[in-house]
Design a protein around this motif. Structure first.
Motif: not given
Length: 221
Positions: A48, A29, A76-80, A32-33, A74, A35
């Motif tokens: 996911y 989570q 798919h991640c919403k976080v950098n 960012g994977l 990587q 909800p």
């Protein structure tokens, strides 16, 4: 439970090994994977999305290594996060096996053939062997046979891995009890003919079939 049980098959994570499934889901989570408010259970990888769930399964099963998984995950991640950062987080995943469970496995081997059937990758298996060593056990103290997805390149619930176990160990399915924490794995085990028992994650000692097995063998008068 069948009193003619001669063989015992255990899953590892969530059965023999107490694994922090909620912590793993939280980690995904934070990448960012998943909800917000997603069900934090190992059995709900579908939350996911299909593509990411397939990647996670491939990593868990050892079909791709940590670096490959991190690189594929990587995008798919919403976080950098860098690939190295993702790899580091994945390597931090861990579990533990209580000493009394390992001692019980050794005791059960006096009267039964004890088999490990696990979907696992190589790094987690190496951690498992380290846990055994730390607790004063060797793999051969606890298991007569070991079947690992990363070595076999097949994984539960594919019936092929169950059949290989049965054939290689030369055992009868109806004389074999199988403990797993995932319903889909138990379903296949039952279809193959195993006496299958669903374990609540990390609660092996509360499983009625395991309690009866121990009573009939280790503690029988």
């Amino acid at each position: 439970m069948n009193k003619n049980i001669k063989n015992i098959v255990f899953d590892l994570g969530g059965v023999l090994m107490n694994f922090d499934f909620e912590g793993a889901a939280t980690m995904f989570q934070q990448m960012g994977l998943a909800p917000e408010g997603a069900d934090k259970t190992n059995a709900q990888l579908g939350q996911y999305g299909r593509q990411v769930a397939e990647l996670i399964n491939s990593f868990i099963n050892g079909f791709i290594d940590t670096k490959q998984f991190a690189s594929l995950l990587q995008p798919h991640c919403k976080v950098n996060l860098s690939v190295d950062e993702i790899s580091h987080q994945l390597e931090s995943l861990d579990g533990d096996i209580p000493h009394n469970r390992l001692a019980m496995l050794k005791k059960l081997r006096e009267t039964h053939k004890v088999i490990l059937l696990s979907n696992i990758n190589q790094p987690m298996w190496e951690k498992t062997l380290s846990i055994l060593k730390r607790e004063g056990f060797d793999c051969k103290d606890c298991f007569d046979n070991v079947f690992l997805s990363y070595k076999l390149k097949m994984a539960k619930p594919d019936p092929a891995i169950y059949r290989k176990m049965i054939d290689d160990c030369n055992i009868a399915a109806q004389e074999t009890i199988y403990f797993d924490d995932l319903p889909e794995n138990i379903e296949t085990g039952t279809k193959i003919g195993l006496v299958s028992s669903l374990v609540e994650q990390n609660r092996l000692e509360q499983n009625p079939d395991f309690i009866n097995l121990v009573k009939q063998t280790v503690y029988k008068s």
